[in-house]
Design an enzyme around this catalytic site. Structure first.
Site, PDB file in Angstrom:
ATOM      1  N   LYS A  92       0.873  -1.171   0.000  1.00  0.00           N
ATOM      2  CA  LYS A  92       0.000   0.000   0.000  1.00  0.00           C
ATOM      3  C   LYS A  92       0.910   1.221   0.000  1.00  0.00           C
ATOM      4  O   LYS A  92       1.650   1.463   0.964  1.00  0.00           O
ATOM      5  CB  LYS A  92      -0.910   0.022   1.225  1.00  0.00           C
ATOM      6  CG  LYS A  92      -1.843   1.226   1.214  1.00  0.00           C
ATOM      7  CD  LYS A  92      -2.707   1.331   2.449  1.00  0.00           C
ATOM      8  CE  LYS A  92      -3.448   2.668   2.413  1.00  0.00           C
ATOM      9  NZ  LYS A  92      -3.929   3.057   3.753  1.00  0.00           N
ATOM     10  N   GLY A 125      -8.762   9.851   9.637  1.00  0.00           N
ATOM     11  CA  GLY A 125      -9.059   9.953  11.065  1.00  0.00           C
ATOM     12  C   GLY A 125     -10.231  10.853  11.398  1.00  0.00           C
ATOM     13  O   GLY A 125     -10.569  11.038  12.559  1.00  0.00           O
ATOM     14  N   ALA A 171      -9.750   5.819   4.301  1.00  0.00           N
ATOM     15  CA  ALA A 171      -9.661   7.047   5.099  1.00  0.00           C
ATOM     16  C   ALA A 171     -10.991   7.770   5.182  1.00  0.00           C
ATOM     17  O   ALA A 171     -11.663   7.992   4.188  1.00  0.00           O
ATOM     18  CB  ALA A 171      -8.607   8.005   4.554  1.00  0.00           C
ATOM     19  N   THR A 231      -9.265   3.746  11.960  1.00  0.00           N
ATOM     20  CA  THR A 231      -9.630   4.489  13.168  1.00  0.00           C
ATOM     21  C   THR A 231     -11.012   4.121  13.708  1.00  0.00           C
ATOM     22  O   THR A 231     -11.199   3.982  14.916  1.00  0.00           O
ATOM     23  CB  THR A 231      -9.655   6.009  12.834  1.00  0.00           C
ATOM     24  OG1 THR A 231      -8.425   6.344  12.211  1.00  0.00           O
ATOM     25  CG2 THR A 231      -9.843   6.850  14.083  1.00  0.00           C
TER      26      THR A 231
END
Lengths: 274, 274, 274, 274
Positions: free
Chosen positions: A116, A177, A203, A226
């Protein structure tokens, strides 16, 4: 029959997990198990070796620690490794050069040519650098890597990455996040419409409803980090995401009805008492 | 252990289904089965009796047809009835008086004192009437009904309905049939925060991600009609909603992390190569 | 006192106008006047010269037509030119090389070293190419141009463009011509927070409320094209945008109150009758 | 020529102001002036009379203070009163009965038969009560008042209020004091589409862009309170709202182009260099 193939590898689950934010190793392992994922991302961690190697002049060797001492913590258990593919990331790299180095170290240590690709020079928002990412992607493809780049939801950049041979693109849904979900939704829809490689939304996804929406608009998979790791109960949250991804994928295939304020009457019975 | 109780009845599934918009009876039955729901709403259908009953003077009896000739089509099969509770609705009623009459007929015919109270004088958007709904709710509670009123996402009205004894409130997410999702989200959150009775989000939910979101913000259940019945594959869509509702409910209980643009770095490893 | 300076030029209006989509020249001129703008973008138009110049061997000269025959239509009137700065764009360029050529032609013909750098290889959505844009920006800065690049709302790319010396950045609000407003809002806010050069939001703004919002979140200016040119009454719409931009800018400076569901009571008088 | 008429009164400005939240009287007066509004809402304030009137037995008279001692603070200056119409509100009323009493006191003291009807039993969110509001509206219309009720964005309730003779409806945009803008947008659009009386959007508007949007979707006016009074610079913010309301109104009349991701190319020049 609805499996996803990336770089010759088949994934039965379309929920990928990040591992960087768990407070405890056991929570991470239980979450991976509850998610029934087939792919987790892992990062190299720099540790000082207890007895640093030195060169002939007695100077401490550069990067020696990295090559020799990978903490066990970043590896899932053996049981997990039987069903879960590891995807090393280049987190921390700020340039194409650093990312290529990180990818090569990962390949050597983790024995996988998947990577990645993450290049984020900005320490606050960890936004990806489009130019360095394209450079590094091309270099890594040429070195035989299966490259999955983390990118802004930029349709032209995704197309150019596809042209240099990446195996999938990983556009962001929202700032990393942030748990804001699909802030970049309109752009993701254009990317999905045009992409010849799988699109994995990475994300920003904050809750299972966001993940379901990502799948409903046609993403091939989502990567969650997250939102699971920082939930009050990460294991239950991992299971919730598992169901949401299935729900969204199934809905996409079942044909979602269009939106519009003026619905038909919900019932043929509205004249019931007239 | 996470069952929902309404009017003394226990529901293991938090996905309720409307039945008014299916093209075919078999599709409806398969969707009910795939959804694993415990509650479906049904409406009375007016049919002329082939040989209308007459009174002693030979005049056709009012409403005779209604009482005697309920089409089989509105009933799920016997198999379904063993696990699925029927919730008659008063769809088509434009006033409290009409709704009370429809509820009484339903109770007699369907042998349940549950009723979904719907009063919508507006034939275009089928929006509920707050004043007639409160009047009818109070009357029906006094007649021993278990009342679940369909209402605008109006926090004060929901509180007043609770005060007259309804068993749950069913605020709308968006205009009925619009598939727009949770247009009234901010108001739903206030209703959920303040309600002492279950809150079931009804109308407007267009896809599984909407249903998951409804559960994530704390709804006790959702009622889906158009979004399943008008999907290209209603049975697959019913399964998708089943998973999405579970995902959203589980996530609610697992503690969803808060949103905010400035996330922490996703990884402790960002200084990896420095 | 609140003027905007870009490349040594002062702009009293923060509303910039595109000119490419007007049906009639007179509508464009009236709209420019009503908008009270100080800057309009213009594109070169290729026309075949009636008598193409030929070289000594009798071959038609490449690009001859471009240099010699610029249609009057793309020029505002002399009156307009006294208060309005022209910003040639490189619309149609698909690579850095084409964009640099277009910029050089524009500088020669229009006698300005300002250039709006647009590189969009994708003919459907006209999305900008981040890599070619950065290359061209650097080349044009080195050639003495005042460069204003049209880019995706990509915070890292904007920062890199700033580092090579662009005079402003022009991130898109939403897909061009979509009128969707600020689809990329969260990313625009990060760009604005971090930028050392003016941020002009370009593309996607569909109505005056979108333009006001752009200014409220801190944009330095907005560029409007489709939303004015395709309005039923472009001249009135131009005036509406003029007011909206002023409103948003003034509000930004006046300190906008924060959002949150739980407001204070609106009035100190709520106990009036108790 | 675009003036708004309510109850026989003509308003040249479509920006109405609340007065309940200013920290200082002078700020309120300057904001009213800067907004160029023709209508401000005012509430009665209960004060103890310095020498409370007593009845013959020496007991303090109920409500004496209210009738006799209205603080100057709630009145704009004489200068303002020449161009600004006062709209007393019934803020603080929790029932129809209390609201009717408050309206009657206001009419006597303020010498106007206009009244903004507000009934909010909930002290946290100050949400309006639909049933009491309808009751009070009918009673006040019958007593000769020009009634402008503050209501939830409930299309059926707005229609019923219109039927009992209110002069306008004032649906909320978002929870009061929240600055969230048009949370109830889809419902407001239905109200506007169907209403035979002016629709004034009240509560929740947080910034000029929200106000412009309200006008763009067809509201006849907006009422702003918290967003101006709590701005860092209320006077500048009042001017910003003035421009935004004009912009939104003008745009509505100028014909706003429709939205959609797939715009036409922005320029006829995209084949410029081919």
């Amino acid at each position: 029959s609805d499996a996803l193939e990336i770089g010759g590898q088949v994934f039965y689950s379309r929920l990928f997990l990040g591992t960087g934010k768990y407070g405890q190793l056991s929570a991470m392992q239980s979450a991976i198990s509850a998610a029934e994922t087939n792919l987790v991302t892992v990062a190299l961690r720099r540790m000082d070796a207890p007895f640093p190697a030195k060169d002939k002049q007695g100077n401490k060797k550069e990067n020696q620690s990295l090559l020799s001492y990978i903490p066990e913590a970043v590896y899932p258990t053996k049981e997990i490794r039987q069903t879960v593919h590891l995807l090393p990331n280049t987190s921390g790299a700020r340039t194409a050069k650093e990312a290529v180095l990180a990818a090569e170290l990962s390949r050597e240590i983790m024995e996988t040519n998947f990577v990645k690709l993450e290049i984020h020079p900005d320490p606050t928002h960890l936004m990806p650098d489009p130019v360095e990412t394209l450079l590094a992607a091309e270099a890594l493809v040429n070195k035989g890597f299966i490259v999955l780049p983390y990118v802004h939801a930029d349709p032209v950049l995704c197309k150019r990455l596809e042209e240099v041979g990446v195996a999938a693109v990983m556009p962001l849904g929202a700032p990393i996040g942030s748990n804001l979900g699909l802030s970049s939704r309109e752009f993701l829809e254009i990317i999905i419409e045009n992409s010849a490689v799988p699109v994995i939304i990475d994300a920003g996804i904050g809750s299972p409803s966001d993940a379901a929406l990502a799948m409903e608009i046609g993403a091939d998979a989502v990567l969650i980090s997250t939102a699971i790791a920082t939930a009050a109960d990460p294991v239950a949250m991992a299971a919730a995401f598992k169901w949401a991804v299935r729900a969204g994928r199934l809905a996409r295939r079942a044909g979602i009805a269009s939106k519009g304020v003026l619905g038909e009457a919900t019932s043929p019975l509205t004249d019931f008492l007239s």
